[in-house]
Design a protein around this motif. Structure first.
Motif, mmCIF file in Angstrom:
data_model
loop_
_atom_site.group_PDB
_atom_site.id
_atom_site.type_symbol
_atom_site.label_atom_id
_atom_site.label_comp_id
_atom_site.label_asym_id
_atom_site.label_seq_id
_atom_site.Cartn_x
_atom_site.Cartn_y
_atom_site.Cartn_z
ATOM 1 N N LYS A 168 -4.978 -3.891 -2.301
ATOM 2 C CA LYS A 168 -6.265 -4.248 -2.875
ATOM 3 C C LYS A 168 -6.127 -5.717 -3.424
ATOM 4 C CE LYS A 168 -10.178 -2.100 -2.908
ATOM 5 N NZ LYS A 168 -11.251 -0.839 -3.147
ATOM 6 N N ARG A 169 -5.265 -5.712 -4.523
ATOM 7 C CA ARG A 169 -5.452 -7.065 -5.470
ATOM 8 C C ARG A 169 -5.408 -8.310 -4.524
ATOM 9 N NH1 ARG A 169 -2.701 -6.023 -10.769
ATOM 10 N NH2 ARG A 169 -4.328 -4.333 -10.714
ATOM 11 N N HIS A 178 -9.248 -5.418 3.701
ATOM 12 C CA HIS A 178 -9.484 -4.601 3.460
ATOM 13 C C HIS A 178 -9.817 -2.759 4.430
ATOM 14 C CE1 HIS A 178 -10.853 -7.271 -0.122
ATOM 15 N NE2 HIS A 178 -10.498 -5.665 -0.848
ATOM 16 N N ASN A 194 1.185 -1.432 -0.176
ATOM 17 C CA ASN A 194 0.180 -0.198 -0.434
ATOM 18 C C ASN A 194 0.999 0.812 0.215
ATOM 19 O OD1 ASN A 194 -2.101 1.221 0.543
ATOM 20 N ND2 ASN A 194 -3.380 0.521 2.964
ATOM 21 N N SER A 253 -5.167 4.532 3.900
ATOM 22 C CA SER A 253 -4.364 4.907 3.024
ATOM 23 C C SER A 253 -4.887 6.473 3.493
ATOM 24 C CB SER A 253 -5.799 4.957 1.723
ATOM 25 O OG SER A 253 -5.755 3.567 1.099
ATOM 26 N N ARG A 291 -2.807 1.590 -2.952
ATOM 27 C CA ARG A 291 -4.184 0.490 -2.653
ATOM 28 C C ARG A 291 -4.762 0.031 -3.635
ATOM 29 N NH1 ARG A 291 -9.041 3.356 -0.317
ATOM 30 N NH2 ARG A 291 -10.824 1.872 0.167
ATOM 31 N N LYS A 292 -4.717 0.275 -5.111
ATOM 32 C CA LYS A 292 -5.690 -0.592 -6.046
ATOM 33 C C LYS A 292 -4.416 -2.057 -6.089
ATOM 34 C CE LYS A 292 -6.700 -0.717 -10.939
ATOM 35 N NZ LYS A 292 -5.750 -1.053 -11.787
ATOM 36 N N ILE A 293 -2.856 -2.307 -6.223
ATOM 37 C CA ILE A 293 -2.013 -3.630 -5.357
ATOM 38 C C ILE A 293 -2.425 -3.936 -4.367
ATOM 39 C CG2 ILE A 293 0.167 -4.308 -5.677
ATOM 40 C CD1 ILE A 293 -0.135 -3.163 -8.462
#
Length: 234
Positions: free
Chosen positions: A83-84, A141, A74, A148, A79-81
């Motif tokens: 969450k993946r 999550h 993160n 973040s 954040r996208k990576i």
């Protein structure tokens, strides 16, 4: 005293391996760690030990390493990576549960001597399995979200400790409470359920307090340019 000493050794080995995975494979190493670690932690949690005069399940150190790996992803990659990676960890556990249930239903050969052992490990009580996957996906999550949000206020490299501690300590309350309630509420006296919650959360927090230096180590390797070529090579 053996469990306490061995617990410290296990902690050090676990987080050294996490950093090694990052050094060797870059962000893909951390993503793989989350997938592998989630499976390992859900197997470890079956075993109960006595440590520091309290009864506890294994898996707390591995779960703490998963949260740290998520925080590093993160912080460096976004954040996208992160969450993946969380969804990959969840999917890995789900695949393990489904595939191993099929494996257990094969009729063993008369010479087989592993069926009972496999059933003890992988024939997971439905409530515990459900509690584990729900607590993991919501807790992770929430950790990504809180990290973040905290980063918007404390964004410098030196304040990684605030982001890591804040997000993990808060999200672990939810993670641990969900797991304990779903897995044990109504099946045990309320006092026992509360004790399991306290001891599990306490061990996770202890692991979190001492694991952040490994996060700074990983971030230092990235700043020095040791990781970028690994990330670009995949």
């Amino acid at each position: 005293m053996f469990n306490e000493i061995f617990g410290v050794i296990t902690f050090l080995v676990t987080f050294l391996l996490l950093v090694a995975m990052y050094r060797l494979f870059g962000k893909h190493g951390l993503i793989a760690w989350i997938a592998i670690g989630t499976i390992i932690a859900n197997i470890q949690v079956i075993k109960t030990i006595d440590i520091f005069t309290i009864s506890a399940t294994l898996g707390n150190v591995m779960f703490a390493s998963i949260y740290l790996a998520t925080d590093i992803l993160n912080d460096i990659y976004g954040r996208k990576i992160a969450k993946r990676a969380v969804w990959l960890g969840f999917s890995s556990t789900l695949v393990m549960i489904i595939v191993m249930q099929f494996s257990l239903h094969f009729v063993p050969s008369p010479v087989d001597n592993t069926q009972n052992a496999l059933e003890s490990i992988f024939n997971i009580v439905p409530r515990i399995a459900l509690g584990s996957v729900i607590a993991y996906i919501i807790g992770q999550h929430l950790d990504v979200l809180l990290f973040s949000l905290i980063k918007k206020v404390f964004s410098s490299d030196k304040t990684f400790i605030i982001r890591a501690y804040g997000s993990t300590i808060l999200s672990n309350i939810v993670d641990t409470a969900l797991f304990v309630i779903i897995a044990f509420f109504g099946a045990m006296p309320n006092e026992a359920v509360f004790e399991i919650f306290i001891t599990t959360y306490l061990l996770k927090i202890i692991s979190t307090v001492f694991n952040v230096p490994f996060g700074y180590w990983a971030k230092s390797m990235y700043r020095k340019g040791k990781i970028q070529k690994l990330d670009e090579g995949y």
